[in-house]
Each structure stands twice: as C-alpha cells, then as structure tokens.
Write a protein that holds these residues in place. Structure first.
Motif, short mmCIF file in Angstrom:
data_model
loop_
_atom_site.label_atom_id
_atom_site.label_comp_id
_atom_site.label_asym_id
_atom_site.label_seq_id
_atom_site.Cartn_x
_atom_site.Cartn_y
_atom_site.Cartn_z
N LYS A 88 0.83 -1.21 0.00
CA LYS A 88 0.00 0.00 0.00
C LYS A 88 0.86 1.26 0.00
N ILE A 89 1.94 1.26 0.76
CA ILE A 89 2.86 2.40 0.78
C ILE A 89 3.44 2.62 -0.61
N LYS A 90 3.87 1.55 -1.26
CA LYS A 90 4.44 1.63 -2.61
C LYS A 90 3.41 2.17 -3.60
N ARG A 91 2.19 1.67 -3.52
CA ARG A 91 1.12 2.07 -4.44
C ARG A 91 0.75 3.54 -4.25
N GLU A 92 0.69 3.99 -2.98
CA GLU A 92 0.22 5.36 -2.72
C GLU A 92 1.31 6.41 -2.78
N THR A 93 2.57 6.05 -2.52
CA THR A 93 3.64 7.04 -2.50
C THR A 93 4.62 6.89 -3.65
N GLY A 94 4.65 5.72 -4.27
CA GLY A 94 5.62 5.45 -5.32
C GLY A 94 7.00 5.09 -4.78
N ARG A 95 7.13 5.04 -3.44
CA ARG A 95 8.41 4.69 -2.82
C ARG A 95 8.29 3.34 -2.13
N SER A 96 9.36 2.57 -2.19
CA SER A 96 9.38 1.29 -1.49
C SER A 96 9.80 1.52 -0.04
N ALA A 97 9.06 0.94 0.87
CA ALA A 97 9.41 1.00 2.30
C ALA A 97 10.47 -0.05 2.57
N ALA B 179 8.91 3.77 6.46
CA ALA B 179 8.26 4.44 5.34
C ALA B 179 8.68 5.91 5.26
N ASP C 164 8.72 9.12 6.82
CA ASP C 164 8.18 9.94 7.90
C ASP C 164 7.47 9.13 8.98
#
Length: 120
Positions: free
Chosen positions: A48-57, A72, A74
């Motif tokens: 979900k983090i990847k999908r919503e921010t475009g960054r890999s946690a 993630a 912040d």
C-alpha cells in the motif's frame, strides 16, 4: 492506520515523534495474533505504501515475523507478536510520557514500572 485496522491489528497506537526525534514524525506500533498475521500485515502495508507514494518502504524482520519494522520515511511501523511487544515495550521507550504501557499478551495493559529513585 486504516490498513492495519482492516487487517485486524491489535492494540494499534501512534506515537508522535515530531520535535522529539529526527528519525521520523510518527511511530506506529501494533500487534498481530501470530507470525503469519504479522507477516501478512507487513506485506500488505508495504504494498500500500508503494502504491500510494511510489516509494518502497524498507522492511526488516519479515522472515521470522516476530517483530517486523517498516520504515516508510516519515512513519516507522513496528508490528509484533504480543509476547515480543510486551518484552521490548517500545511504548515506554518512545512515549516520552505520552503513550500507555505495552499491552500484555492477554490484552491487558502492563503495569507501569516504578519510578527511578529520585524521580518520584
């Protein structure tokens, strides 16, 4: 928080770190009932983090899933099995007096530790 709630995380709390630490603005701590649930919650949250921010946690601890850390940026998320959460008691370490004690594996709040000598 919503993703963890959807995955039936237990005893989820958010500790604000802004102005208290430079590592993140918030720390989220939650428990899963088993290593399988902890691993599943971590994988779904990372997706979900990847999908919503475009960054890999960044994820650590996924193979054993007793304690999984998701960085993630912040927000830092700690997912625990209940016994491991009680043992490390990150709530007490990071709360700066703002957060409750870690829950015990049976769901009750752990008793507050006695104050250090001279701090009563």
């Amino acid at each position: 928080m919503q993703s963890l709630d959807d995955d039936q995380a237990v005893d989820t709390i958010s500790i604000p770190l802004a102005g208290k630490s430079s590592i993140a603005d918030h720390m989220v701590i939650a428990s899963g009932r088993s290593t399988r649930q902890v691993a599943s919650m971590a994988a779904k949250l990372a997706e979900k983090i990847k999908r919503e921010t475009g960054r890999s946690a960044r994820i650590e601890g996924l193979p054993t899933a007793d304690w999984v850390l998701i960085d993630a940026g912040d927000v830092i998320v700690h997912l625990f099995r209940p016994e491991v959460r009680t043992f490390y008691n990150l709530e007490r370490m990071w709360s700066f007096g703002d957060a409750p004690a870690a829950p015990t594996p049976d769901g009750a709040a752990a008793p507050a530790p006695a104050p250090a000598p001279g701090n009563a």
